[in-house]
Design a protein around this motif. Structure first.
Motif, PDB file in Angstrom:
ATOM      1  N   TRP A   1      -1.201   0.730   7.358  1.00 35.63           N
ATOM      2  CA  TRP A   1      -1.737   2.020   8.420  1.00 35.63           C
ATOM      3  C   TRP A   1      -2.617   1.084   8.898  1.00 35.63           C
ATOM      4  O   TRP A   1      -3.568   1.481   8.954  1.00 35.63           O
ATOM      5  N   ARG A   2      -2.788   2.216   9.981  1.00 32.34           N
ATOM      6  CA  ARG A   2      -3.490   2.015  11.266  1.00 32.34           C
ATOM      7  C   ARG A   2      -4.150   3.467  11.550  1.00 32.34           C
ATOM      8  O   ARG A   2      -2.974   4.390  11.769  1.00 32.34           O
ATOM      9  N   PHE A   3      -4.768   3.800  11.541  1.00 31.54           N
ATOM     10  CA  PHE A   3      -4.908   5.368  11.966  1.00 31.54           C
ATOM     11  C   PHE A   3      -6.447   5.257  12.508  1.00 31.54           C
ATOM     12  O   PHE A   3      -7.375   4.973  11.984  1.00 31.54           O
ATOM     13  N   ILE A   4      -6.865   6.908  13.048  1.00 26.53           N
ATOM     14  CA  ILE A   4      -8.726   6.854  13.837  1.00 26.53           C
ATOM     15  C   ILE A   4      -8.514   8.258  12.668  1.00 26.53           C
ATOM     16  O   ILE A   4      -7.955   9.322  12.504  1.00 26.53           O
ATOM     17  N   VAL A   5      -9.759   8.054  12.159  1.00 26.72           N
ATOM     18  CA  VAL A   5     -10.048   9.114  11.237  1.00 26.72           C
ATOM     19  C   VAL A   5     -11.390   9.794  12.024  1.00 26.72           C
ATOM     20  O   VAL A   5     -12.673   8.832  12.160  1.00 26.72           O
ATOM     21  N   ALA A   6     -11.578  11.033  12.315  1.00 23.23           N
ATOM     22  CA  ALA A   6     -12.451  11.322  13.657  1.00 23.23           C
ATOM     23  C   ALA A   6     -13.628  11.580  12.348  1.00 23.23           C
ATOM     24  O   ALA A   6     -13.629  11.889  10.953  1.00 23.23           O
TER      25      ALA A   6
ATOM     26  N   ASP B   1       0.954  -2.629   0.143  1.00 24.97           N
ATOM     27  CA  ASP B   1       0.920  -3.366   1.538  1.00 24.97           C
ATOM     28  C   ASP B   1      -0.147  -3.836   1.862  1.00 24.97           C
ATOM     29  O   ASP B   1      -0.681  -4.021   3.233  1.00 24.97           O
ATOM     30  N   TYR B   2      -1.270  -2.836   1.816  1.00 28.35           N
ATOM     31  CA  TYR B   2      -3.054  -3.445   2.241  1.00 28.35           C
ATOM     32  C   TYR B   2      -3.215  -4.432   1.844  1.00 28.35           C
ATOM     33  O   TYR B   2      -4.091  -5.028   2.418  1.00 28.35           O
ATOM     34  N   TYR B   3      -2.761  -5.960   0.996  1.00 28.25           N
ATOM     35  CA  TYR B   3      -3.310  -6.501   0.483  1.00 28.25           C
ATOM     36  C   TYR B   3      -3.888  -7.711   1.350  1.00 28.25           C
ATOM     37  O   TYR B   3      -2.063  -7.961   2.362  1.00 28.25           O
ATOM     38  N   THR B   4      -4.382  -8.379   1.068  1.00 25.83           N
ATOM     39  CA  THR B   4      -4.594  -9.528   2.474  1.00 25.83           C
ATOM     40  C   THR B   4      -5.044 -10.882   2.732  1.00 25.83           C
ATOM     41  O   THR B   4      -4.666 -12.083   2.830  1.00 25.83           O
ATOM     42  N   GLY B   5      -5.627 -11.103   0.749  1.00 26.49           N
ATOM     43  CA  GLY B   5      -5.204 -12.452   0.363  1.00 26.49           C
ATOM     44  C   GLY B   5      -4.980 -12.699  -1.056  1.00 26.49           C
ATOM     45  O   GLY B   5      -3.769 -12.275  -1.243  1.00 26.49           O
ATOM     46  N   PRO B   6      -6.213 -13.093  -1.714  1.00 24.09           N
ATOM     47  CA  PRO B   6      -5.807 -13.242  -3.450  1.00 24.09           C
ATOM     48  C   PRO B   6      -5.473 -11.930  -3.808  1.00 24.09           C
ATOM     49  O   PRO B   6      -5.724 -11.037  -3.251  1.00 24.09           O
ATOM     50  N   VAL B   7      -4.026 -12.172  -4.611  1.00 24.58           N
ATOM     51  CA  VAL B   7      -4.222 -10.836  -5.408  1.00 24.58           C
ATOM     52  C   VAL B   7      -3.262 -10.989  -7.042  1.00 24.58           C
ATOM     53  O   VAL B   7      -3.269 -11.922  -7.505  1.00 24.58           O
ATOM     54  N   PHE B   8      -3.820 -10.076  -7.874  1.00 23.89           N
ATOM     55  CA  PHE B   8      -4.357 -10.594  -9.724  1.00 23.89           C
ATOM     56  C   PHE B   8      -3.420  -8.685  -9.390  1.00 23.89           C
ATOM     57  O   PHE B   8      -3.490  -8.052  -9.903  1.00 23.89           O
ATOM     58  N   GLU B   9      -3.282  -9.704 -11.541  1.00 25.16           N
ATOM     59  CA  GLU B   9      -2.373  -8.417 -11.883  1.00 25.16           C
ATOM     60  C   GLU B   9      -3.277  -8.558 -13.770  1.00 25.16           C
ATOM     61  O   GLU B   9      -2.685 -10.012 -14.222  1.00 25.16           O
TER      62      GLU B   9
ATOM     63  N   ARG C   1      -7.482  -9.026  -2.427  1.00 29.32           N
ATOM     64  CA  ARG C   1      -8.480  -8.189  -1.527  1.00 29.32           C
ATOM     65  C   ARG C   1      -7.379  -7.734   0.029  1.00 29.32           C
ATOM     66  O   ARG C   1      -6.304  -8.268  -0.288  1.00 29.32           O
ATOM     67  N   TYR C   2      -8.534  -6.665   0.684  1.00 29.80           N
ATOM     68  CA  TYR C   2      -7.612  -6.173   1.326  1.00 29.80           C
ATOM     69  C   TYR C   2      -8.586  -5.896   2.223  1.00 29.80           C
ATOM     70  O   TYR C   2      -9.583  -5.213   2.146  1.00 29.80           O
ATOM     71  N   ASP C   3      -8.821  -6.394   3.172  1.00 32.36           N
ATOM     72  CA  ASP C   3      -9.706  -6.718   4.551  1.00 32.36           C
ATOM     73  C   ASP C   3      -9.639  -6.216   5.888  1.00 32.36           C
ATOM     74  O   ASP C   3     -10.476  -5.812   6.467  1.00 32.36           O
ATOM     75  N   ASP C   4      -8.820  -4.995   5.209  1.00 36.06           N
ATOM     76  CA  ASP C   4      -8.069  -4.540   6.552  1.00 36.06           C
ATOM     77  C   ASP C   4      -8.287  -2.948   6.176  1.00 36.06           C
ATOM     78  O   ASP C   4      -8.558  -2.298   8.003  1.00 36.06           O
ATOM     79  N   LEU C   5      -8.606  -2.401   5.136  1.00 36.03           N
ATOM     80  CA  LEU C   5      -8.667  -1.244   5.016  1.00 36.03           C
ATOM     81  C   LEU C   5      -9.802  -0.714   5.778  1.00 36.03           C
ATOM     82  O   LEU C   5      -9.670   0.693   6.087  1.00 36.03           O
ATOM     83  N   ILE C   6     -11.116  -0.714   5.353  1.00 34.76           N
ATOM     84  CA  ILE C   6     -12.561  -0.439   5.760  1.00 34.76           C
ATOM     85  C   ILE C   6     -12.379  -0.145   7.254  1.00 34.76           C
ATOM     86  O   ILE C   6     -12.863   0.715   7.808  1.00 34.76           O
ATOM     87  N   GLY C   7     -11.882  -1.239   7.921  1.00 32.15           N
ATOM     88  CA  GLY C   7     -12.470  -1.373   9.442  1.00 32.15           C
ATOM     89  C   GLY C   7     -10.556   0.085   9.541  1.00 32.15           C
ATOM     90  O   GLY C   7     -12.019   0.298  10.715  1.00 32.15           O
ATOM     91  N   ASP C   8      -9.912   0.347   9.423  1.00 33.03           N
ATOM     92  CA  ASP C   8      -8.785   1.154   9.748  1.00 33.03           C
ATOM     93  C   ASP C   8      -9.445   2.262   9.199  1.00 33.03           C
ATOM     94  O   ASP C   8      -8.999   3.237  10.074  1.00 33.03           O
ATOM     95  N   PHE C   9     -10.407   2.508   8.760  1.00 33.18           N
ATOM     96  CA  PHE C   9     -11.019   3.787   8.560  1.00 33.18           C
ATOM     97  C   PHE C   9     -11.811   4.045   9.720  1.00 33.18           C
ATOM     98  O   PHE C   9     -13.068   5.517   9.271  1.00 33.18           O
ATOM     99  N   GLY C  10     -11.663   3.212  10.169  1.00 35.47           N
ATOM    100  CA  GLY C  10     -13.257   3.607  11.830  1.00 35.47           C
ATOM    101  C   GLY C  10     -14.776   3.255  11.685  1.00 35.47           C
ATOM    102  O   GLY C  10     -14.574   3.116  12.942  1.00 35.47           O
TER     103      GLY C  10
END
Lengths: 458, 458
Positions: A2-7, B302-310, B325-334
């Motif tokens: 998911w891609r989005f912009i959060v103000a 669907d936000y995982y980008t590297g190792p996954v585990f259960e 690992r989810y290397d994109d999620l934080i960046g997606d928050f701006g």
């Protein structure tokens, strides 16, 4: 993905709510830990209830003003569609659940529902958030923790003294010295109203005025009473009581003598005798210095039927907790009339006061030791070092990047780490660790074999 | 005073939610206590976020199906009136806040918002309820606790191994032996899809099928894949992998050899090399028996980008935790693109399994000792006895009624109290207490002075 912009403004928590970051959390956990520990050691059992309650359970309990503050959950899916399609849309059709407003109504519901499983004598504590849609202000939140103890199933004053002892122990352990439990009795308040020749019907209004004594002072209360139609003669009688209350270090017995000299109603005499008993028991429990008889203490809630009490700190105008006996509430929930006493500890207020008074001894959230691997070739051995340090019981963090020592030290100083254990290829080869003490700035060389001793000594 | 009738059916907690009575609470507190303790000892810091989040933060993150399950808070007062008066009433105008759906989105919000105050390397744990308007079913609730750890700010595998070590320690301490962390890599899954000659676009569909392997078996998955248009030739390749996975006690190295023998993409080779490293580090940490490479593990999100585990228990088809690992999620928050690894511990599932497997050693909520005053004349002395017993540290209850010994014993046996200390006028006079051991049924006479010794010995 998911891609989005959060103000950025929407990144704050919603109005009236708070994010608790680690340093704040450590303080909250410290206080909650002490409260739980003492209540448990005194035989109170933990309980939790859902965040949501049926509106049929919540409404009709908190008065008109309180009711406006209940957060309601919107219907979903088809149920909501159906409501919205209706030509006669009524507000109350939009929702049937609300968020918990206090911990007392859920307790009454649970006790009524689980009568058979729970013992008729039930001592429980409950520490959970509640929600009120109040206008947010300094120190007033829309989501805040309540911290309640209640004893259900006792008509005797054992319940009150049991609560007093636990509350004093909590305050001691938190480090407070100048605290008092102001003690009064609901029936004494009624008796005073009667004694002064006021009509029974005006009792609630009088109590509302008296309740403001701490905020508006005796002049304010006198004005308030006059506006409510209290005659100058009766005001004079109140003044006598105010005068008495203002005598510095007035002894408990002198106060009681005053009431004993008046023609109190039978209920008033019962109230005085119960206060005497509680005072005597407080002496036997070594907490008498913390119990103050205050015949003008009213306590807002109208379900109290016996002793009422309020926890105060010297010089603070607002309370840090309060409670009382409510012998009718459980019966009102459909069961048998059942004696009950409760106390709500003002967790959020206590946290603010402890912060202001610098009562938290250094309580940092970050682990005191950080192990840093300088490159990936040393990880295999480094993990053994990490595990050996943790065996000592000291909280130990693994720095999750392979960085230069300088970067690790910079980070460690910033967040408050005390020791950085460096593991590079030199350390691996020599089996001697480099440890920087960030408080003193000193580097030490510690053989791997002696690492336990090193950290045990601190 | 409020008076009302509550129908008994409305005394149950709302659908999908639970009241936690004391005996259940003690178990929950035990598990939560161990999880918190281990996470803290490994350098994870506690954090909490509000129960409510802005819908602008919540929506767009959980997919269409997930979004339907978000509980929304109804507007109040004038705001609601205004919406209802509008001729073009739209659903989304009724609400702007929702209840927390998970702990990951709030973490991303907090980290983005407090970037300056928080360290760029942030290890936090969070244990709080979340709410989902799912259809309630056995083991599926609308309010349940999540228990998450995350490491933000690391692109290195140190983060993964750090989490593995903590999770294994928690499982050990809870008393589990037969647990495994299944390990795979998101990029390996993509590489397999590519290796087998499938189109990149079909990847998601393939992963959805593979994710069902535990539930529907390999025949089910084969059928599923066929329906999705996978040719018999490609299915044959999947079968080779299925066959490999079914070899009992297949060594880690044999599995790796299989992949090394294939013309994997560069990403696939990276994935295999990361899995090798994690496996080696697990050996160094003594947890290799609990790590199982499973190249078919997909993990839903669907936000995982590297190792996954259960996290799995032998013989249980559903997981008791999972992450990756989810290397994109934080960046997606701006904010800046920031490496992150997280794990969610399945607290509610673990509690059910521990109950089924009778792993809770006797943990009763009631205090083991009850002191009973037989009449009010002995209370003053009795309170001293009570306080002296509590000094030993044993949890001690005060029976809040003056009852006959018989009634106290009856109550005590029912709720599980071990010792009843009787205090009547004989005891007060002789300074010798009567103590009934409810486990053996034996009465003992214990001098007041020796009460410490008596309870310290047990």
């Amino acid at each position: 993905m998911w891609r989005f912009i959060v103000a950025s403004k929407t990144l704050t928590p919603p109005s009236g709510t708070r994010d608790f970051l680690p340093n704040e959390m450590v303080k909250r956990k410290h206080v909650i830990g002490i409260v739980s520990k003492i209540y448990e050691s005194h035989g109170y059992q933990p309980m939790e209830t859902p965040s949501m309650e049926r509106l049929s359970v919540l409404l009709g309990k908190y008065g008109e003003e309180g009711e406006k503050l209940v957060f309601k959950i919107l219907h979903r899916g088809r149920k909501l569609d159906k409501v919205l399609e209706s030509p006669n849309l009524v507000k109350k059709d939009l929702s049937e659940l609300g968020l918990r407003y206090d911990l007392t109504v859920p307790l009454a519901r649970v006790y009524s529902h689980n009568g058979n499983e729970l013992s008729p004598i039930f001592k429980r504590y409950q520490i959970q958030p509640v929600w009120r849609a109040d206008r947010p202000a300094r120190g007033r939140f829309r989501e805040f923790y309540q911290c309640d103890v209640d004893i259900i199933g006792s008509n005797e004053l054992f319940a009150e003294i049991d609560i007093f002892i636990a509350v004093c122990e909590i305050m001691d352990l938190l480090g407070f010295k100048d605290y008092h439990l102001l003690l009064n009795h609901r029936k004494l308040l009624s008796a005073i109203v009667e004694l002064f020749g006021l009509k029974k019907e005006s009792e609630t209004q009088i109590l509302i005025s008296l309740d403001k004594l701490d905020k508006i002072g005796r002049e304010g209360v006198s004005k308030d009473l006059t506006e409510k139609g209290v005659s100058p003669e009766i005001l004079e009688k109140f003044n006598e009581l105010f005068d008495l209350m203002e005598i510095k270090d007035l002894s408990f017995n002198k106060m009681i003598d005053w009431f004993d000299s008046k023609p109190l109603s039978q209920d008033g005499k019962t109230a005085i005798s119960e206060i005497k008993i509680l005072h005597e028991w407080a002496e036997n429990s070594g907490i008498e210095n913390h119990i103050l008889f205050n015949p003008l203490l009213a306590r807002g809630l109208d379900y109290y039927t016996g002793p009422v009490f309020e926890l105060r700190l010297e010089g603070e105008s607002s309370s840090v907790g309060g409670g009382g006996r409510y012998d009718d509430l459980i019966g009102d929930f459909g069961g048998r009339k059942t004696g009950a006493v409760g106390f709500s500890f003002g967790l959020e207020r206590v946290l603010v006061l402890m912060e202001e008074r610098k009562m938290f001894i250094e309580q940092i959230a970050i682990a005191p030791v950080t192990v840093a691997f300088l490159d990936t070739s040393v990880v295999s051995w480094g993990l053994k070092v990490l595990s050996k340090i943790r065996e000592t019981g000291i909280r130990t963090d693994l720095f999750p990047r392979s960085s230069s020592p300088g970067k690790v030290f910079k980070w460690a100083s910033k967040v408050g780490v005390k020791f950085v254990v460096l593991i590079g290829s030199d350390e691996k080869e020599s089996q001697v660790l480099t440890i920087k003490n960030l408080v003193t700035g000193v580097f030490e060389k510690v053989p791997f074999k002696e690492i336990n001793t090193f950290f045990n000594m601190d």
